[in-house]
Design a protein around this motif. Structure first.
Motif, PDB file in Angstrom:
ATOM      1  N   ALA A 149       0.480  -1.230  -0.180  1.00 57.66           N
ATOM      2  CA  ALA A 149       0.088   0.277   0.122  1.00 57.66           C
ATOM      3  C   ALA A 149       0.645   1.168  -0.350  1.00 57.66           C
ATOM      4  N   VAL A 150       2.297   1.059   0.134  1.00 59.25           N
ATOM      5  CA  VAL A 150       3.219   2.290   0.257  1.00 59.25           C
ATOM      6  C   VAL A 150       3.005   3.133  -1.045  1.00 59.25           C
ATOM      7  N   ASP A 151       2.979   4.029  -0.867  1.00 56.97           N
ATOM      8  CA  ASP A 151       2.959   5.137  -2.130  1.00 56.97           C
ATOM      9  C   ASP A 151       4.320   5.756  -2.599  1.00 56.97           C
ATOM     10  N   GLU A 152       5.192   4.941  -3.251  1.00 53.57           N
ATOM     11  CA  GLU A 152       6.196   5.043  -3.730  1.00 53.57           C
ATOM     12  C   GLU A 152       6.128   6.459  -4.628  1.00 53.57           C
ATOM     13  N   SER A 153       5.498   7.636  -4.927  1.00 52.73           N
ATOM     14  CA  SER A 153       5.221   7.897  -6.397  1.00 52.73           C
ATOM     15  C   SER A 153       5.933   9.593  -5.442  1.00 52.73           C
ATOM     16  N   VAL A 154       5.877   9.278  -3.464  1.00 54.13           N
ATOM     17  CA  VAL A 154       6.226  10.517  -3.003  1.00 54.13           C
ATOM     18  C   VAL A 154       7.706  10.217  -2.581  1.00 54.13           C
TER      19      VAL A 154
ATOM     20  N   ASN B 242       2.334   9.906   5.887  1.00 52.82           N
ATOM     21  CA  ASN B 242       3.295  10.011   6.952  1.00 52.82           C
ATOM     22  C   ASN B 242       4.956   9.450   6.091  1.00 52.82           C
ATOM     23  N   TRP B 243       5.390   9.834   5.741  1.00 48.66           N
ATOM     24  CA  TRP B 243       7.077   8.946   5.740  1.00 48.66           C
ATOM     25  C   TRP B 243       6.947   7.213   6.397  1.00 48.66           C
ATOM     26  N   SER B 244       6.075   6.645   5.075  1.00 51.77           N
ATOM     27  CA  SER B 244       5.620   5.216   4.695  1.00 51.77           C
ATOM     28  C   SER B 244       7.337   4.593   3.239  1.00 51.77           C
ATOM     29  N   ARG B 245       7.631   3.812   4.141  1.00 51.44           N
ATOM     30  CA  ARG B 245       8.211   3.152   3.338  1.00 51.44           C
ATOM     31  C   ARG B 245       8.674   1.341   4.002  1.00 51.44           C
ATOM     32  N   LYS B 246       8.661   1.024   2.467  1.00 46.79           N
ATOM     33  CA  LYS B 246       8.108  -0.677   2.657  1.00 46.79           C
ATOM     34  C   LYS B 246       9.070  -1.298   3.308  1.00 46.79           C
ATOM     35  N   LEU B 247       8.724  -1.968   4.525  1.00 43.59           N
ATOM     36  CA  LEU B 247       9.707  -3.084   5.361  1.00 43.59           C
ATOM     37  C   LEU B 247      10.070  -4.655   4.922  1.00 43.59           C
ATOM     38  N   GLU B 248      11.440  -3.627   3.858  1.00 47.04           N
ATOM     39  CA  GLU B 248      12.136  -4.860   3.368  1.00 47.04           C
ATOM     40  C   GLU B 248      13.727  -5.066   3.207  1.00 47.04           C
ATOM     41  N   ARG B 249      14.134  -4.214   3.766  1.00 50.86           N
ATOM     42  CA  ARG B 249      15.671  -4.578   4.560  1.00 50.86           C
ATOM     43  C   ARG B 249      16.714  -4.814   5.633  1.00 50.86           C
ATOM     44  N   GLY B 250      16.787  -5.931   5.274  1.00 50.29           N
ATOM     45  CA  GLY B 250      17.105  -6.280   7.253  1.00 50.29           C
ATOM     46  C   GLY B 250      18.738  -6.055   6.877  1.00 50.29           C
TER      47      GLY B 250
END
Length: 498
Positions: A385-390, A411-419
Motif C-alpha cells: 500500500a506504500v505510495d512510492e511516487s512521493v 507520512n514517512w511510509s517506506r516498505k519494510l524490506e531491507r534487513g
C-alpha cells in the motif's frame, strides 16, 4: 519562620523558590524525594523547553553561536513565533486549553529561558546537522521551537539545585506535607519526615508544586478509566496528587481534563518508577518511521498522522487499549538514521528483537505471543500500500502515505524490506495527569467562584486547564518555569505586605 514555603522540588518548585528569593523573601522548600532532585518528574525528562523566538540571534543568545551555513537549511528554523507556539498548543488540545494561561506561558517563554540561563542552566540548541549536511531537530521528525538542557533532566535539576543553594534557599528532603491549615499568621503545614517525625511549619504564603496524581494507581484508574492501573509510571513515584487534595481542602477549584494524561509508548523492560538510573532511556518515540502492531499482529494507529512532537504523548493511551497492554514497533535497516538514541541502548532491558529476515523476526515474536501469520500478512499488505511516487523526507510531513488500509499511514511510509529487521516491545508509560487545580494568570489558586485564595499559589503539573487530550513537546518544562516564576514573585509580594 519561613515566610514562603514551596512544596515540591522539581523544575516548577525550584523556579518558584528562586523567584521568591530574588524578591527578598525567606524561602523554605519541602520535597518528598532525595536531595539530588531525582524524586521529581523533571529529573526524568529529556530537558526540552519549547520557546517562542523571533530570530536566530535570540536563539544564539541562549545556546551560543550555531555556526551553521545557510546551505544547511538553517533558515527554516530562523523563527518560531508566539503565534506559531499558540497555534500548535491550541491545535493539539482541540483549542480547549485555558487561553489566558497559554498566552501567559507563550508570551513569557523566551524571558523565562533567558532567566534560567542566567541561573547557569546549560542550554543547548535543539538543532543538529545530519549526515546529509541538512539541519534538523535533534529528534528526527520533531517540530517546533525548543532548546534542550545539557544532561537532560538530571542536568536541569543539578543546575537548579545549585542555583537554589547559592541563593540561600533552605531545602529539606524526605519530607511529605500531610495537610495545610489556615492560621492566624497565614498557613500552618503539617509535615512528616521519612524517619517518622512530625513537624509544623508556618508561612505567610505557600506555593504548591507537587505534581499530578499519576503515581496513585487507584486515583488514576478512577479518573482515567479501567486499565490505567496497569500503566507504567515513567518518572516520580511521589506524585500521588497529595498537593491537589490539600489545595481542594483549602477551597481550590478543580479544573481541566481529568480523564486525560501524557502517556507514551514505553519499553516493557522499564524499571520501577523513580529509578534515577533509568531517566528517559525507555522512551520509544521513533514510531512514525516504522509500523506498530499489537499481539494479534495488527496495526491499530496511523503512526505518522503528525510530527512526533504532537503525537507521542497520546500514543501510550492507544497501546494501553490493546490486548495485554503491549505492542511492537517494527523497523527495517532503512530506519536506522531516524531512530533516537534511546533505541540504541545496549541494556538488556531494551526489549528488542532482531532478525535478518521478516520470517525470522515473526517467528521470534511468536514466542512472545504475537500472531505470526497475521503479522506477516500485515507487513505484506502495508508494503503493497506504500505510495512510492512521493519522495521520502523525514523533516517535513511529506505525504508519503499508504492507500486502502484500515489504518492508512499519512507520512514517512517506506516498505519494510531491507534487513536486518528490529522489533521493540512497548507498553503504556504515563508521565503526568492533566487534571488539577485552577489558577489565575499570576499563579494564584482560585476558589470555585473564581476568586484567588489569599497567599496560596500553584505551578507545575498540578495545574489544570493547560492540556486536553494531547500535549506539544516541551511545553511542560516551559509552563513550569513561567508559572513558577510568577508564583514566586506573587508569594514574595504577600510576604512584603504581611
Amino acid at each position: 519562620m519561613a515566610r514562603v514555603v514551596v512544596v515540591g522540588g522539581g523544575n516548577a518548585g525550584l523556579c518558584a523558590a528562586l523567584s521568591a528569593r530574588a524578591e527578598g523573601a525567606e524561602v523554605l522548600l519541602l520535597d518528598r524525594g532525595p536531595a539530588d532532585g531525582s524524586g521529581s518528574d523533571s529529573y526524568f525528562t529529556g530537558g526540552l523547553f519549547r520557546v517562542a523566538y523571533d530570530g536566530l540571534d535570540q536563539l544564539e543568545a541562549i545556546v551560543g553561536p550555531l555556526g551553521m551555513d545557510p546551505s544547511t537549511g538553517i533558515d527554516a528554523f530562523a523563527k518560531y513565533s508566539e503565534a506559531d507556539f499558540l497555534e500548535d498548543w491550541g491545535r493539539v488540545t482541540g483549542y480547549r486549553c485555558d487561553a489566558e494561561l497559554a498566552e501567559t506561558v507563550v508570551g513569557t517563554s523566551y524571558d523565562a529561558i533567558t532567566w534560567l540561563s542566567g541561573h547557569k542552566v546549560p542550554f543547548l540548541s535543539g538543532l543538529v546537522v545530519d549526515s546529509a549536511g541538512r539541519v534538523r531537530h535533534t529528534r528526527p521528525g520533531w517540530h517546533g521551537g525548543f532548546v534542550e538542557v545539557s544532561g537532560a533532566g538530571p542536568g536541569l535539576m543539578a543546575a537548579l539545585l545549585k542555583a537554589a543553594d547559592n541563593a540561600g534557599i533552605r531545602r529539606e528532603h524526605g519530607v511529605g506535607v500531610r495537610s495545610i491549615e489556615r492560621s492566624a499568621e497565614g498557613f500552618r503545614l503539617v509535615s512528616r519526615y521519612a524517619h517518622g517525625e512530625t513537624v509544623f511549619h508556618d508561612a505567610d504564603a505557600v506555593i504548591l508544586a507537587s505534581g499530578g496524581f499519576q503515581a496513585d494507581p487507584e486515583w488514576r484508574t478512577r479518573a482515567l478509566g479501567p486499565g490505567w492501573d496497569l500503566a507504567r509510571v515513567r518518572a516520580s513515584r511521589y506524585n500521588t496528587g497529595r498537593g491537589i487534595r490539600i489545595a481542594q481542602d483549602l477551597g481550590a477549584a478543580l479544573y481541566g481534563n481529568w480523564s486525560g494524561c501524557h502517556a507514551v509508548a514505553w519499553s516493557v523492560g522499564s524499571r520501577d518508577a523513580g529509578d534515577p538510573k533509568a531517566n528517559h532511556i525507555f522512551e520509544r518515540e521513533s514510531y512514525p518511521f516504522g509500523i506498530t502492531v499489537n499481539v494479534h499482529g495488527e496495526r491499530f494507529i496511523d503512526e505518522a498522522s503528525d510530527f512526533g512532537a504532537y503525537t507521542y504523548a497520546r500514543y501510550g493511551r492507544e497501546v494501553l487499549r490493546q490486548d495485554e497492554q503491549r505492542a511492537w514497533q517494527l523497523f527495517d535497516a532503512q530506519c536506522e538514521e531516524q531512530l533516537m538514541d534511546e533505541y540504541r541502548t545496549k541494556n538488556p532491558e531494551a526489549a528488542r528483537t532482531r532478525a535478518d529476515t521478516l520470517e525470522e523476526l515473526a517467528a521470534k515474536l511468536a514466542a512472545r505471543g504475537v500472531d505470526r501469520d497475521h503479522l506477516l500478512r500485515t507487513v505484506a499488505e502495508y508494503n503493497a500500500a506504500v505510495d512510492e511516487s512521493v519522495d521520502f523526507n523525514p523533516y517535513v510531513k511529506d505525504g508519503r502515505g499508504t492507500k486502502g488500509l484500515r489504518f492508512d499511514k499519512s507520512n514517512w511510509s517506506r516498505k519494510l524490506e531491507r534487513g536486518p529487521f528490529e522489533a521493540y516491545e512497548v507498553t503504556c508509560g504515563i508521565t503526568f495527569t492533566f487534571g488539577g487545580v485552577r489558577i489565575g494568570t499570576d499563579a494564584s489558586v482560585l476558589d470555585e467562584d473564581g476568586r484567588p485564595i489569599p497567599g496560596l499559589f500553584a505551578c507545575g503539573e498540578m495545574v489544570g486547564g493547560l492540556y486536553y487530550f494531547n500535549y506539544a513537546s516541551g511545553t511542560g518544562l516551559t509552563s513550569g518555569a513561567v508559572l513558577g516564576r510568577l508564583a514566586g514573585r506573587r508569594a514574595a509580594e504577600v510576604v512584603a505586605h504581611a
